[in-house]
Design an enzyme around this catalytic site. Structure first.
Site, short mmCIF file in Angstrom:
data_model
loop_
_atom_site.label_atom_id
_atom_site.label_comp_id
_atom_site.label_asym_id
_atom_site.label_seq_id
_atom_site.Cartn_x
_atom_site.Cartn_y
_atom_site.Cartn_z
N SER A 3 0.78 -1.24 0.00
CA SER A 3 0.00 0.00 0.00
C SER A 3 0.81 1.29 0.00
CB SER A 3 -0.95 0.01 1.19
OG SER A 3 -1.84 -1.06 1.07
N THR A 4 2.12 1.24 0.21
CA THR A 4 2.89 2.48 0.10
C THR A 4 2.78 3.02 -1.33
OG1 THR A 4 4.83 1.08 -0.19
CG2 THR A 4 4.58 2.15 1.94
#
Lengths: 588, 126
Positions: free
Chosen positions: A292-293
C-alpha cells in the site's frame, strides 16, 4: 654586406641581428687572420668559442644540479604512488568510516631460526588464528616464507618482543572499518588489492584513489542519524523477528542518503566471516512488492492528472473486478469514501477505481517519471533492476495501483517518494555529501500543488485517528506517512501468502510549510515479520514499521535541525509507541 | 686590438684567458661541491623530519580509528542501556529563545514554588 643592410621586410629581431652581425664579423676576422698568414689565431679563436659554448652548457648543468639538489620534497621525482592506497571515507560531519592503517605482514626465514621447536611453540601461542600445520610448513622450508598478514601494531610488538631470530616484518597499509557493522552495507569494503568490492568503497573508487595519502571523501551519511536508525531497526527486528529489515533516511530535496541500515549485517573488516546473504544490501539490491505504500503514488497521479480531487468519492461497498482480479479491502470499510479516506483506510477498491480512471498509459508514464520502472538512480553499483508488468493493461493497473505486480527496491521507493514530497521533482539519490542547500536538477513529475496536497493527505493519515499511521506520530514534528503491507508470492502454493508479508512505513517530516521547505523521508521495512503480543497478533506495516519510523523521527529531528512546532489547538499524541487495539485503518 | 690582446697577454707564462677560464672552472666546481654537500645534509635532515611526520601521522590515524571504534553507535547504545539512559523526551527539548518562557511558567507552577514558611533552598542566606 652585413645582415643589418637587408631590406626592411627581411629585418629580423634585434637579438638575432646582433648574433648574425657578430658571426659575420668573426668570419671576417678568420679571413683576415688567414690573409695575414696567422692561421694559429684562427684555430685559437675557434677553440675559444667551443670552450665558451661548453662552459655555458656546464654552467646550465651546475645550476640545474644545484636546484634539483635543493628542491623541496614535492619536486622530487622517483617516488611511486602506492596503487592500493585509498583516501579516508568520512561521514558528513567528518567522523571516520574507513581508513588505511599500517599493518604488518609476518615472514619467517627458517635459515636463521636457531631453535625450531622453541620458535614453533612461541608462534603457536602468539598466533592462535594460524593453524599449527601452517607454522610447521613454513619452519620446515628452506627459504623465507609468508606466515601471517594484517598484524596490528600491538600484535606485531608482541611478536617482536619475543626476540626470535628469523621473524621478518613487512609494513603494509590495510583498509580498516572502525565502526564494524555500523553502516556496513553503505560503506562496503575493498579487497586486499585496494579495489572496492561493494558499497561506497566500490562506487567511489576513483575519488578514493585520488584522495590517497591522507585525503578524505565525505559521504552524505550522518552517523548520529545512522546510529538511531540502526538502534530502532534493531529493536523492531528483536520484537518482530523478520527475515530481513531495511531502514533509510534521506533529504527529499538533495537526494542525499543520511542513513541506510540493513539487517542482517556483517563486519566489513572480516566479510568472509558472515554468510554471503548478509553482505547483500537489501535497500539497493532486493526487490519487493511494496503493497500500500504505492497508493500514495496512485493518489498523487489522480490529483495531478485532474482525474480526482481530495473530495472525489469512491464506492468501496462491494469488491471491484478489474482485469482478471477481484479486488477486496483488507478491512472492508463498506462505505462510499472520499479520496482522502481511501488513503487513510488504505482501500484497495477505492485505489483501483481511481487507477482505472487514470488509465494504464498515464499510470506507466508517471511510474517511469518517478523512476520506478528502472533501477534506482544512485551511486551504488548494487542498485537492482525492478520487476515491472510486461504489458500495461487493466490487470497491471489493478495490481500496481496498490503495490502488487511490481517489485522495486527500497531505494527506488525512496527516490519516488522524494519526488512526491519535494515539490514534484524526481531527484537522483546520492551517497556523496553535497554542499549545504544544494538542490540538484531533476525532471518535474508532479506539480507543486499536487505535492502540497499529498503532504496534507499524508499528515492526515498520521494525525487523524482513523488514519493507518497514527503510531508514527512524533510530538511537534507534523509527521506524515503511509503504511504498506505487501503479501509475498509463495512459489510452493503458487499464490500470494497470507502469512508472509513485506510490512513497511514510508514517512516524511515535517509536513507543515511549503513543498520547498526542508523535509526528510524515512522508510522502515520488515520482510516477513512475525506478530508480537504488543501488535495484537498483527504484522502489518502500521503495527510493525510505523512505531519504529516514529521513534526514529523523534530522535533524529534534533540532529537535523528540525524544530518542533506545537499547534495550540491540536493535542499531540503523548508518545510515539502504538497502544490499544487496531484502528479502523487496516495498516496496509 | 682588444680581442688579440686578451689572447696574447700572459701572466707568469700563462695566457690570461686560460687563467681566467681555469679560475672560473675551479669556482664552479667548488660551488657545485658545496651546494651538493650542504643540500645533502639538509636533505638528510628533511628526510628525518618527514619520517617523523609520517610516523606521527600514522599514529594519529591509528588513534582516530581507535576513537571511532570506541565511539561506534552500537557500543555507545550498549553503554547507554547499561547505564539505564534513554533518548531524551520531546518535552525536555527547548530552543534557547524559549528558555525565559519556560522559567516564567516554572515560577508560576506551585510544584516549583518554595514551601510556605520555609526559605527556598536557592534563596540567599539572610
Amino acid at each position: 654586406m652585413s645582415l643589418a643592410h637587408l631590406p626592411q621586410r627581411f629585418r629580423l629581431p634585434l637579438a638575432w641581428r646582433w648574433v648574425g652581425d657578430w658571426v659575420w664579423r668573426l668570419e671576417h676576422a678568420f679571413e683576415r687572420a688567414r690573409a695575414a698568414g696567422r692561421p694559429q689565431d684562427d684555430a685559437r679563436i675557434r677553440i675559444f668559442i667551443v670552450t665558451v659554448v661548453f662552459g655555458l652548457a656546464f654552467l646550465v648543468l651546475v645550476i640545474g644540479a644545484a636546484h634539483s639538489a635543493m628542491a623541496g620534497p614535492g619536486k622530487r621525482v622517483g617516488a611511486l604512488a602506492n596503487p592500493e592506497a585509498r583516501g579516508d571515507l568520512v561521514d558528513r560531519n567528518g567522523a571516520l568510516l574507513a581508513v588505511d592503517l599500517l599493518h604488518w605482514d609476518l615472514y619467517v626465514d627458517p635459515t636463521v631460526v636457531w631453535d625450531t621447536a622453541a620458535t614453533r611453540s612461541a608462534l603457536v601461542r602468539a598466533l592462535p588464528g594460524i593453524p599449527a600445520r601452517r607454522i610447521d610448513k613454513v619452519l620446515a622450508g628452506d627459504k623465507q616464507a609468508f606466515l601471517a598478514g594484517g598484524l596490528t601494531p600491538a600484535e606485531k610488538d608482541a611478536l617482536h618482543d619475543l626476540g626470535l631470530p628469523g621473524l621478518v616484518f613487512a609494513e603494509k597499509e590495510r583498509r580498516s572499518y572502525p565502526l564494524g557493522q555500523s553502516a556496513a552495507h553503505l560503506i562496503g569494503f575493498s579487497d586486499t588489492g585496494g579495489q572496492g568490492v561493494a558499497g561506497a568503497e566500490r562506487a567511489l573508487g576513483e575519488p578514493l584513489h585520488a584522495a590517497a595519502g591522507g585525503g578524505q571523501v565525505p559521504l552524505a551519511i550522518d552517523m548520529r542519524v545512522q546510529g538511531v536508525l540502526e538502534d530502532e531497526l534493531g529493536k523492531a527486528v528483536a520484537e518482530f523477528n523478520p527475515r530481513g529489515a531495511v531502514g533509510i533516511v534521506t533529504d527529499v530535496h538533495s537526494g542525499e542518503i543520511l542513513g541506510l541500515a540493513n539487517w542482517p549485517d556483517f563486519d566489513p573488516n572480516r566479510p568472509g566471516a558472515s554468510p554471503p546473504d548478509y553482505q547483500k544490501n537489501l535497500a539497493a539490491a532486493a526487490v519487493y512488492e511494496m503493497g500500500s505504500t504505492f497508493k500514495a503514488f496512485t493518489v498523487a497521479i489522480g490529483l495531478d492528472t485532474g482525474v480526482a480531487t481530495p473530495q472525489s468519492t469512491f464506492d468501496a461497498r462491494t469488491p471491484f473486478k478489474l482485469g482478471y482480479r477481484t479486488i477486496h479491502d483488507y478491512h472492508a470499510a463498506k462505505a462510499i469514501l472520499t479520496l482522502v479516506q481511501v488513503f487513510q483506510h488504505s482501500s484497495n477498491i477505492g485505489t483501483a477505481k481511481l487507477a482505472e480512471s487514470i488509465g494504464p498509459q498515464r499510470l506507466e508514464r508517471y511510474f517511469s517519471g518517478m523512476g520506478l520502472t528502472k533501477r534506482a538512480k544512485v551511486d551504488l553499483i548494487e542498485s537492482a533492476q525492478p520487476l515491472t508488468p510486461k504489458k500495461w493493461d487493466d490487470d497491471a493497473v489493478a495490481s500496481t495501483s496498490f503495490g502488487h505486480g511490481m517489485n522495486v527496491t527500497p531505494l527506488a521507493l525512496t527516490a519516488a517518494y522524494g519526488s512526491l514530497l519535494n515539490g514534484g521533482i524526481a531527484v537522483p539519490l546520492t551517497i556523496k555529501k553535497l554542499p549545504p542547500g544544494a538542490r540538484p536538477q531533476g525532471q518535474r513529475v508532479f506539480s507543486e500543488a499536487t505535492s502540497a496536497e499529498m503532504l496534507k493527505i499524508m499528515r492526515a493519515n498520521v494525525a487523524d485517528p482513523i488514519g493507518s499511521g497514527g503510531s508514527a506520530n512524533a510530538p511537534g514534528l507534523s509527521v506524515g506517512g503511509k503504511t504498506g503491507t505487501g503479501e509475498k508470492w509463495d512459489p510452493e502454493i503458487r499464490a500470494y501468502s497470507k502469512t508472509k508479508q513485506v510490512s513497511s512505513f514510508a514517512a516524511t517530516f515535517p509536513t507543515e510549510g511549503t513543498p520547498a521547505d526542508k523535509r526528510y523521508f524515512v522508510l522502515i521495512l520488515l520482510d516477513e515479520p512475525h506478530p508480537s503480543a504488543r501488535s495484537y497478533g498483527y504484522s502489518t506495516g502500521g503495527w510493525v514499521a510505523a512505531p519504529a519510523a516514529g521513534r526514529v523521527i523523534n530522535r533524529i529531528a534534533p540532529y537535523l535541525g528540525v524544530q518542533r512546532h506545537y499547534a495550540p489547538t491540536v493535542a499531540e499524541a503523548p508518545t510515539v509507541v502504538a497502544a490499544g487495539p487496531p484502528v479502523a485503518g487496516d495498516g496496509m | 686590438m682588444i680581442l688579440s690582446s686578451i689572447f696574447n697577454r700572459r701572466i707568469r707564462g700563462f695566457r690570461l684567458v686560460e687563467v681566467i677560464a681555469l679560475s672560473l672552472l675551479l669556482i664552479m666546481m667548488l660551488g657545485v661541491y658545496f651546494a651538493k654537500t650542504s643540500a645533502g645534509g639538509e636533505r638528510t635532515r628533511i628526510d628525518q623530519v618527514e619520517r617523523q611526520i609520517a610516523a606521527e601521522k600514522s599514529r594519529i590515524r591509528m588513534l582516530d580509528a581507535e576513537v571511532a571504534y570506541l565511539e561506534r553507535p552500537r557500543r555507545v547504545g550498549q553503554l547507554a542501556t547499561l547505564l539505564q539512559l534513554e533518548p531524551m523526551r520531546a518535552d525536555r527539548e527547548a530552543a534557547p529563545d524559549s528558555l525565559s518562557a519556560i522559567a516564567t511558567r516554572a515560577s508560576q507552577n506551585p510544584l516549583y514554588a518554595a514551601p510556605r514558611g520555609k526559605p527556598s533552598a536557592l534563596a540567599p542566606p539572610t
